[in-house]
Design an enzyme around this catalytic site. Structure first.
Site, PDB file in Angstrom:
ATOM      1  N   ASP A 103       0.725  -1.270   0.000  1.00  0.00           N
ATOM      2  CA  ASP A 103      -0.142   0.080   0.007  1.00  0.00           C
ATOM      3  C   ASP A 103       1.026   1.397   0.084  1.00  0.00           C
ATOM      4  O   ASP A 103       0.529   2.272  -0.780  1.00  0.00           O
ATOM      5  CB  ASP A 103      -1.039  -0.122   1.023  1.00  0.00           C
ATOM      6  CG  ASP A 103      -0.605  -0.098   2.424  1.00  0.00           C
ATOM      7  OD1 ASP A 103       0.687  -0.591   2.772  1.00  0.00           O
ATOM      8  OD2 ASP A 103      -1.206  -0.057   3.567  1.00  0.00           O
ATOM      9  N   GLY A 157      -1.814  -4.969  18.911  1.00  0.00           N
ATOM     10  CA  GLY A 157      -0.511  -5.587  18.149  1.00  0.00           C
ATOM     11  C   GLY A 157      -0.890  -6.830  17.765  1.00  0.00           C
ATOM     12  O   GLY A 157      -0.012  -7.790  17.611  1.00  0.00           O
ATOM     13  N   SER A 213      -5.310  -4.147  13.155  1.00  0.00           N
ATOM     14  CA  SER A 213      -5.302  -2.995  12.967  1.00  0.00           C
ATOM     15  C   SER A 213      -6.186  -2.392  13.675  1.00  0.00           C
ATOM     16  O   SER A 213      -7.269  -1.500  13.516  1.00  0.00           O
ATOM     17  CB  SER A 213      -5.811  -2.559  11.502  1.00  0.00           C
ATOM     18  OG  SER A 213      -5.418  -1.586  11.092  1.00  0.00           O
ATOM     19  N   SER A 214      -5.928  -2.613  15.062  1.00  0.00           N
ATOM     20  CA  SER A 214      -6.713  -1.771  16.215  1.00  0.00           C
ATOM     21  C   SER A 214      -6.387  -0.336  16.089  1.00  0.00           C
ATOM     22  O   SER A 214      -7.466   0.552  16.523  1.00  0.00           O
ATOM     23  CB  SER A 214      -6.178  -2.364  17.642  1.00  0.00           C
ATOM     24  OG  SER A 214      -4.726  -1.948  17.536  1.00  0.00           O
ATOM     25  N   ASP A 245      -5.397   0.279   5.937  1.00  0.00           N
ATOM     26  CA  ASP A 245      -6.197  -0.232   7.315  1.00  0.00           C
ATOM     27  C   ASP A 245      -7.222   0.942   7.242  1.00  0.00           C
ATOM     28  O   ASP A 245      -8.599   0.506   7.532  1.00  0.00           O
ATOM     29  CB  ASP A 245      -5.428   0.134   8.437  1.00  0.00           C
ATOM     30  CG  ASP A 245      -4.115  -0.873   8.397  1.00  0.00           C
ATOM     31  OD1 ASP A 245      -3.906  -1.668   7.282  1.00  0.00           O
ATOM     32  OD2 ASP A 245      -3.185  -0.771   9.174  1.00  0.00           O
ATOM     33  N   TYR A 302       9.532  -2.304   9.928  1.00  0.00           N
ATOM     34  CA  TYR A 302       8.415  -1.434   9.000  1.00  0.00           C
ATOM     35  C   TYR A 302       9.011  -0.355   8.389  1.00  0.00           C
ATOM     36  O   TYR A 302       9.072  -0.135   7.247  1.00  0.00           O
ATOM     37  CB  TYR A 302       7.171  -1.109   9.800  1.00  0.00           C
ATOM     38  CG  TYR A 302       5.756  -0.736   8.984  1.00  0.00           C
ATOM     39  CD1 TYR A 302       5.122  -1.808   8.653  1.00  0.00           C
ATOM     40  CD2 TYR A 302       5.783   0.400   8.330  1.00  0.00           C
ATOM     41  CE1 TYR A 302       4.032  -1.309   7.653  1.00  0.00           C
ATOM     42  CE2 TYR A 302       4.656   0.721   7.433  1.00  0.00           C
ATOM     43  CZ  TYR A 302       3.801  -0.285   7.275  1.00  0.00           C
ATOM     44  OH  TYR A 302       2.906  -0.011   6.337  1.00  0.00           O
TER      45      TYR A 302
HETATM   46  P1  NG1 Z   1      -0.847  -3.490  10.355  1.00  0.00           P
HETATM   47  O1  NG1 Z   1       0.406  -3.484  11.162  1.00  0.00           O
HETATM   48  O2  NG1 Z   1      -1.384  -4.834  10.411  1.00  0.00           O
HETATM   49  O3  NG1 Z   1      -1.732  -2.436  11.003  1.00  0.00           O
HETATM   50  C1  NG1 Z   1       0.743  -2.424   8.521  1.00  0.00           C
HETATM   51  C2  NG1 Z   1       0.237  -1.213   7.997  1.00  0.00           C
HETATM   52  C3  NG1 Z   1      -0.445  -1.353   6.651  1.00  0.00           C
HETATM   53  C4  NG1 Z   1       0.152  -2.154   5.772  1.00  0.00           C
HETATM   54  C5  NG1 Z   1       0.444  -3.458   6.268  1.00  0.00           C
HETATM   55  C6  NG1 Z   1       1.438  -4.533   5.361  1.00  0.00           C
HETATM   56  C7  NG1 Z   1      -0.113   0.426   9.769  1.00  0.00           C
HETATM   57  C8  NG1 Z   1      -1.097   1.412  10.886  1.00  0.00           C
HETATM   58  N1  NG1 Z   1      -0.426  -0.236   8.985  1.00  0.00           N
HETATM   59  O4  NG1 Z   1      -0.579  -2.897   9.205  1.00  0.00           O
HETATM   60  O5  NG1 Z   1      -0.883   0.175   5.942  1.00  0.00           O
HETATM   61  O6  NG1 Z   1       1.343  -1.674   5.315  1.00  0.00           O
HETATM   62  O7  NG1 Z   1       1.234  -3.307   7.361  1.00  0.00           O
HETATM   63  O8  NG1 Z   1       0.423  -4.747   4.358  1.00  0.00           O
HETATM   64  O9  NG1 Z   1       1.159   0.632  10.155  1.00  0.00           O
HETATM   65 MG    MG Z   2      -1.930  -0.822  13.182  1.00  0.00          MG
END
Ligand code: NG1
Ligand code: MG
Length: 522
Positions: A60, A164, A168-169, A214, A270
């Protein structure tokens, strides 16, 4: 698809029917707790869900399309408002959580003209509320200009998205907060796109330079459908129904209980990936486009994306190739990009700062300041080849998966096993790519996927950021119990789980609705 956040008439507008038996009492508890704490009734409830990503991982922020769905678990906030006095320069927020023993109540004054301060170094649950608040205030000030008067707010929160856990909380709570602030300040029709965009920017302010999947999934989803989200050239979302299959399919979500603390590990996980894919875009641009080509500034965290390179590459493809390039489908373009990446980014061992700076024709200091001053990372080498290959192949997998869902070739077939297997194998390829090329899996997630596949899952992979978190499995309904039993036996029974964790360990979630408002009858 309506462009504004819906006002729900009943919970059946929001949740799949099987969830109502729990959600009804939960919403009642929210309202009664609100009344107990603040001594009067709430005016409205704002709600936004977590999500599970079906396919399209870590692309994304390179501005490629993804395919998530909203889940039942969400954040809900009951709110009451009172006007501030004429000429007031601040307004008051009182916020509490139904789980008061875990999340303590807080209150603060917010300067209307500057918004609230957020200390991102402190891990504080109300930071997520504050970041949504700050984004919403900015938008409100833009809409109403200087004369904007904010209302005082009293808020009661309840969240069911595990923190965690890769569901995506954070996006759920940030979008709910922003929606609540908009509604509290007289916006009865909140534009979904405005809400998504402000939630994306707000969440970046709390530390992780994420893409927008998310927040888009949380805001735009509709009950019963997955969501195809595109970021380029503009943010767009459209719903996708799962076609009927025999055997019938569902998504099983299994936690690993390996907690990925993104805020702590961002510089080596990340955020490092965010930097690596931008460096890859810049490198490929310098190596393959005409000298001096500027990539388009885009909405990615570093404003240079692989999608941006993609567009310029096919635009500039040597004039002799140009007409051929023009006639390529999106899939063929991505296949071509995989090929040229393999030829161009040949160093398996990665690239040093010096090596990247050299081809970009800048000094290492300039490279640092362009790519690594806004985002802190720790690395000696940047694996541009592997990261770019993951992104291009994953973007291709999303298109293949989406095309299969939109145009299932099995119409009328009495046994759709080959079709189900094809969907599943695309998900398995994603997992392999995450493990080998993007290096964001972990042994526990690999193990969970292996066990589930042996027990009858068609496709198994981790979902979300990875390095722990959560997995998703495409399972025929008649095999769900087998897969659950195998995971229980081979994985969960070996962990010491609390009762709450046991409940969250494995969930079959039907696609739920996205952001919604609910007006409380007075
Ligand atoms: P998570 O950590 O699952 O909320 C994160 C990113 C997304 C996307 C995914 C990997 C945040 C808030 N969200 O998701 O935008 O990049 O990793 O596909 O960090
Ligand atoms: Mg998140």
């Amino acid at each position: 698809m309506s462009s504004t956040v819906p006002v729900a008439k009943s919970l059946a507008d929001i949740y799949p029917s099987a969830a109502l038996i729990n959600e009804g009492p939960r919403w009642n508890t929210l309202l009664t707790t609100f009344e107990k704490v603040y001594g009067h009734k709430a005016n409205f409830i704002a709600r936004s869900p977590g999500r599970v990503n079906i396919i399209g991982e870590h692309i994304d922020y390179s501005l490629y399309s993804v395919l998530p769905m909203a889940i039942t678990a969400d954040a809900i906030m009951a709110v009451s408002t009172t006007p501030t006095a004429d000429g007031a320069s601040t307004f008051k927020v009182r916020i509490a959580n139904v789980e008061g023993s875990k999340f303590s109540a807080n209150e603060f004054d917010v300067p209307i003209s500057t918004g609230v301060e957020i200390d991102a170094t402190q891990f504080e649950w109300t930071n997520y509320f504050k970041s949504g608040l700050r984004g919403a205030l900015e938008l409100l000030r833009k809409k109403h200009g200087e004369g904007f008067k904010a209302s005082n707010m009293e808020i009661m929160v309840d969240g069911t998205v595990p923190v965690g856990g890769g569901l995506s909380s954070s996006a759920a709570i940030v979008t709910t907060s922003a929606l609540a602030v908009m509604k509290a300040n007289g916006q009865d029709r909140v534009d979904k796109k405005d809400l998504t965009e402000l939630a994306i920017v707000s969440e970046r302010a709390v530390g992780v330079n994420s893409g927008g999947m998310d927040q888009a999934a949380s805001v735009f989803s509709e009950q019963g459908s997955a969501l195809f989200v595109s970021f380029s050239p503009l943010l767009e979302a459209r719903t996708v129904k799962m076609p009927p299959t025999n055997p019938e399919l569902c998504f099983l979500i299994a936690q690993s209980f390996v907690t990925a603390n993104k805020h702590v590990t961002a510089p080596i996980h990340y955020n490092l990936r965010v930097v690596e894919v931008s460096l890859a875009a810049a490198y490929l641009n310098a190596a393959l486009n005409p000298p001096g080509t500027q990539l388009p500034e885009d909405a990615g965290p570093l404003r240079i994306s692989l999608q941006g390179f993609h567009d310029t590459y096919f635009y500039y493809a040597n004039t002799s190739d140009y007409s051929a390039a023009k006639s390529l489908s999106k899939e063929e373009e991505l296949e071509k990009l995989v090929e040229v990446t393999k030829e161009t980014l040949t160093q398996e061992e990665g690239y040093t700062r010096e090596e990247v700076a050299k081809i970009l024709n800048m000094t290492v200091e300039e490279l640092d300041s362009r790519f690594m001053s806004k985002i802190t990372v720790r690395a000696e080498r940047f694996k541009l080849r592997q990261r770019a290959l993951h992104v291009f192949t994953e973007a291709l997998r999303v298109l293949k998966f989406f095309t299969l869902l939109e145009r299932p070739l099995h119409t009328g077939a009495s046994d759709t096993t080959p079709f189900n297997q094809e969907l599943g194998s695309i998900m398995n390829e994603t997992q392999e790519s995450c493990r080998v090329l993007y290096e964001n899996s972990c042994p526990e997630n690999d193990n969970i996927c292996r066990v589930a596949l042996l027990a009858g899952s068609y496709g198994s992979r981790q979902t979300g950021a990875g390095w722990g978190g959560c997995t998703v499995h495409l399972v025929p309904v008649n095999k769900v119990e087998d897969v659950k039993a195998a995971l229980q036996r081979e994985y969960f029974s070996k962990l010491k789980l609390t009762e709450e964790q046991k409940e969250q360990a494995m969930v079959v979630s039907k696609p739920a609705g996205g952001s919604a408002l609910y007006v409380v009858e007075s």
